[in-house]
Design a protein around this motif. Structure first.
Motif, PDB file in Angstrom:
ATOM      1  N   LEU A  27      38.882 -55.434   0.628  1.00 14.10           N
ATOM      2  CA  LEU A  27      39.925 -56.655   0.692  1.00 14.10           C
ATOM      3  C   LEU A  27      41.013 -56.432   1.978  1.00 14.10           C
ATOM      4  N   LEU A  28      41.345 -55.098   2.274  1.00 18.70           N
ATOM      5  CA  LEU A  28      42.031 -55.013   3.395  1.00 18.70           C
ATOM      6  C   LEU A  28      41.590 -55.518   4.870  1.00 18.70           C
ATOM      7  N   ALA A  29      40.295 -55.226   4.939  1.00 15.40           N
ATOM      8  CA  ALA A  29      39.586 -55.943   6.046  1.00 15.40           C
ATOM      9  C   ALA A  29      39.616 -57.435   6.245  1.00 15.40           C
ATOM     10  N   GLY A  30      39.615 -58.058   5.023  1.00 19.45           N
ATOM     11  CA  GLY A  30      40.097 -59.594   5.073  1.00 19.45           C
ATOM     12  C   GLY A  30      41.133 -59.904   5.192  1.00 19.45           C
ATOM     13  N   ALA A  31      42.186 -59.076   4.744  1.00 19.19           N
ATOM     14  CA  ALA A  31      43.627 -59.364   4.659  1.00 19.19           C
ATOM     15  C   ALA A  31      44.198 -59.273   6.145  1.00 19.19           C
ATOM     16  N   ARG A 106      39.843 -44.062  17.005  1.00 20.57           N
ATOM     17  CA  ARG A 106      41.084 -44.248  16.623  1.00 20.57           C
ATOM     18  C   ARG A 106      40.988 -44.482  15.170  1.00 20.57           C
ATOM     19  N   SER A 107      40.227 -45.443  14.706  1.00 20.62           N
ATOM     20  CA  SER A 107      39.990 -45.642  13.179  1.00 20.62           C
ATOM     21  C   SER A 107      39.112 -44.413  12.601  1.00 20.62           C
ATOM     22  N   GLY A 108      38.297 -43.804  13.494  1.00 18.90           N
ATOM     23  CA  GLY A 108      37.313 -42.493  12.780  1.00 18.90           C
ATOM     24  C   GLY A 108      38.339 -41.419  12.559  1.00 18.90           C
ATOM     25  N   VAL A 109      39.160 -41.102  13.495  1.00 15.54           N
ATOM     26  CA  VAL A 109      39.952 -39.935  13.503  1.00 15.54           C
ATOM     27  C   VAL A 109      40.790 -40.136  12.203  1.00 15.54           C
ATOM     28  N   THR A 110      41.398 -41.298  12.063  1.00 15.93           N
ATOM     29  CA  THR A 110      42.299 -41.491  11.175  1.00 15.93           C
ATOM     30  C   THR A 110      41.675 -41.473   9.746  1.00 15.93           C
ATOM     31  N   HIS A 111      40.491 -42.028   9.595  1.00 17.74           N
ATOM     32  CA  HIS A 111      39.606 -41.878   8.418  1.00 17.74           C
ATOM     33  C   HIS A 111      39.074 -40.348   7.900  1.00 17.74           C
ATOM     34  N   LEU A 112      38.866 -39.816   9.109  1.00 22.81           N
ATOM     35  CA  LEU A 112      38.245 -38.504   8.777  1.00 22.81           C
ATOM     36  C   LEU A 112      39.550 -37.458   8.560  1.00 22.81           C
ATOM     37  N   ALA A 113      40.918 -37.792   8.739  1.00 22.97           N
ATOM     38  CA  ALA A 113      41.999 -37.046   8.524  1.00 22.97           C
ATOM     39  C   ALA A 113      42.247 -37.373   6.812  1.00 22.97           C
ATOM     40  N   LEU A 114      42.150 -38.838   6.579  1.00 22.70           N
ATOM     41  CA  LEU A 114      42.091 -39.114   5.281  1.00 22.70           C
ATOM     42  C   LEU A 114      41.204 -38.414   4.354  1.00 22.70           C
ATOM     43  N   ALA A 141      47.384 -43.948   4.661  1.00 26.72           N
ATOM     44  CA  ALA A 141      46.416 -44.182   6.138  1.00 26.72           C
ATOM     45  C   ALA A 141      45.544 -45.181   5.988  1.00 26.72           C
ATOM     46  N   LEU A 142      45.143 -45.626   4.791  1.00 30.27           N
ATOM     47  CA  LEU A 142      43.657 -46.694   4.570  1.00 30.27           C
ATOM     48  C   LEU A 142      43.984 -47.792   5.344  1.00 30.27           C
ATOM     49  N   PRO A 143      45.436 -48.416   5.272  1.00 26.92           N
ATOM     50  CA  PRO A 143      45.327 -49.635   6.218  1.00 26.92           C
ATOM     51  C   PRO A 143      45.064 -49.494   7.557  1.00 26.92           C
ATOM     52  N   ALA A 144      45.597 -48.211   8.151  1.00 26.50           N
ATOM     53  CA  ALA A 144      45.244 -47.885   9.596  1.00 26.50           C
ATOM     54  C   ALA A 144      43.928 -47.741   9.755  1.00 26.50           C
ATOM     55  N   VAL A 145      43.130 -47.362   8.994  1.00 33.23           N
ATOM     56  CA  VAL A 145      41.820 -47.114   9.037  1.00 33.23           C
ATOM     57  C   VAL A 145      41.117 -48.438   9.312  1.00 33.23           C
ATOM     58  N   VAL A 146      41.591 -49.414   8.844  1.00 34.11           N
ATOM     59  CA  VAL A 146      41.062 -50.888   8.846  1.00 34.11           C
ATOM     60  C   VAL A 146      41.339 -51.384   9.886  1.00 34.11           C
ATOM     61  N   LEU A 155      47.832 -51.011  14.939  1.00 36.05           N
ATOM     62  CA  LEU A 155      48.422 -50.416  14.010  1.00 36.05           C
ATOM     63  C   LEU A 155      49.251 -51.427  12.853  1.00 36.05           C
ATOM     64  N   PRO A 156      48.883 -51.007  11.624  1.00 35.89           N
ATOM     65  CA  PRO A 156      49.281 -52.160  10.534  1.00 35.89           C
ATOM     66  C   PRO A 156      50.799 -52.142  10.709  1.00 35.89           C
ATOM     67  N   VAL A 157      51.607 -53.126  10.078  1.00 31.66           N
ATOM     68  CA  VAL A 157      52.806 -53.200   9.979  1.00 31.66           C
ATOM     69  C   VAL A 157      53.612 -51.937   9.088  1.00 31.66           C
ATOM     70  N   PRO A 158      54.800 -51.251   9.285  1.00 36.13           N
ATOM     71  CA  PRO A 158      55.250 -50.212   8.847  1.00 36.13           C
ATOM     72  C   PRO A 158      55.165 -50.188   7.189  1.00 36.13           C
ATOM     73  N   SER A 159      55.231 -51.563   6.779  1.00 36.21           N
ATOM     74  CA  SER A 159      55.508 -51.748   4.916  1.00 36.21           C
ATOM     75  C   SER A 159      53.918 -51.338   4.471  1.00 36.21           C
ATOM     76  N   LEU A 160      52.812 -51.634   5.157  1.00 34.75           N
ATOM     77  CA  LEU A 160      51.898 -51.187   4.537  1.00 34.75           C
ATOM     78  C   LEU A 160      51.325 -49.690   4.514  1.00 34.75           C
ATOM     79  N   PHE A 161      52.042 -48.778   5.424  1.00 32.57           N
ATOM     80  CA  PHE A 161      52.001 -47.566   5.328  1.00 32.57           C
ATOM     81  C   PHE A 161      52.618 -47.083   3.914  1.00 32.57           C
ATOM     82  N   VAL A 162      53.848 -47.529   3.845  1.00 32.61           N
ATOM     83  CA  VAL A 162      54.816 -47.290   2.500  1.00 32.61           C
ATOM     84  C   VAL A 162      54.059 -47.701   1.152  1.00 32.61           C
TER      85      VAL A 162
END
Length: 277
Positions: A27-31, A106-114, A141-146, A155-162
């Protein structure tokens, strides 16, 4: 392999949370407007990572679960062998690394950290005051993975991280409710156990309410224009549903509060989809 071990292996992967996080990723990928191919790839990577986390949780906890008679745990009950689960973990981790890096470094490293945060929880953080941190990191971190996946990483908007971090904290607190007594009997003292049933429900509901407020108030800021009347109507409906979910969190028993947390996450992502439309 006969159907019985296969069913047990699926059950050992914690299919509910695994499916929920995988669905949130799609869903995030679509959003966030990711191309279809990128969305499929990043969703597959997240699925592989979640499978490894779920299987490792059952395997690591097998001795403790067997000691308290958890017949609902496939590894502890002997419904599936530890050897088979270890093989499944190895395959899922290899697939996770390959698929993650195929999304871009970038996405890969973020996801592996997740995924590492999920494993850290299984390996010991679940017994500490900081047990909510892996959930906050992973969901945050999931929105950033996407959004970092594919040919146009950003990078996603900061509100998505929060929003994600708040959803993660709420999910952790509510997921632990049915197991508080069993965990206490085996020395598990994470944040939910220190807060107790009532404290976990109150803080969990507050985290979910804050996350939904951010999601409903979010503006595209680079991911598309704000929605029109239909979207605004959908957001009003989302707020109404959030109120119902809040009641389930406060009053529900068993796995219902956690189910409400997952539903709240889905509502938040749908709200983002409406805002991006």
């Amino acid at each position: 392999m006969s159907p019985r071990p296969v069913r047990a292996l699926v059950a050992a992967a914690h299919p509910g949370p695994t499916l929920a996080v995988t669905t949130l990723t799609a869903l995030l990928a679509g959003a966030t407007g990711r191309p279809l191919g990128v969305g499929v790839l990043v969703t597959a990577a997240v699925l592989a990572g979640q499978l490894s986390i779920g299987w490792s949780n059952d395997l690591i906890d097998a001795t403790r679960d067997a000691r308290i008679g958890r017949t609902d745990k496939p590894v502890a009950s002997g419904a599936v062998s530890e050897r088979l689960v270890r093989q499944a973990i190895t395959i899922s981790l290899l697939a996770c690394v390959a698929l993650s890096l195929a999304c871009g470094w970038r996405s890969g490293v973020t996801h592996l950290a997740l995924v590492g945060a999920g494993w850290a929880y299984n390996l010991g953080l679940k017994s500490s005051l900081w047990s909510a941190v892996p959930y906050a990191v992973a969901f945050g971190a999931l929105p950033a993975v996407v959004t970092l996946a594919g040919p146009d990483p950003r990078l996603p908007v900061p509100s998505l991280f929060v929003t994600g971090a708040l959803l993660g904290v709420g999910a952790h607190l509510l997921n632990a409710l049915p197991d508080l007594a069993d965990d206490a009997a085996t020395g598990i003292r994470g944040l939910p156990h220190r807060l107790g049933d009532r404290g976990s429900r109150v803080l969990g509901a507050s985290a979910l309410a804050a996350a939904l407020s951010l999601a409903v108030g979010w503006r595209s800021d680079g991911f598309g224009g704000a929605s029109g009347f239909l979207g605004d109507l959908g957001l009003v409906m989302a707020l109404g549903l959030a109120g119902v979910l809040g009641l389930v969190v406060v009053l529900g028993r068993g796995r219902w509060p956690f189910a409400a947390a997952i539903a709240a996450a889905l509502v938040a992502v749908v709200a983002l989809l409406l805002r991006a439309g």
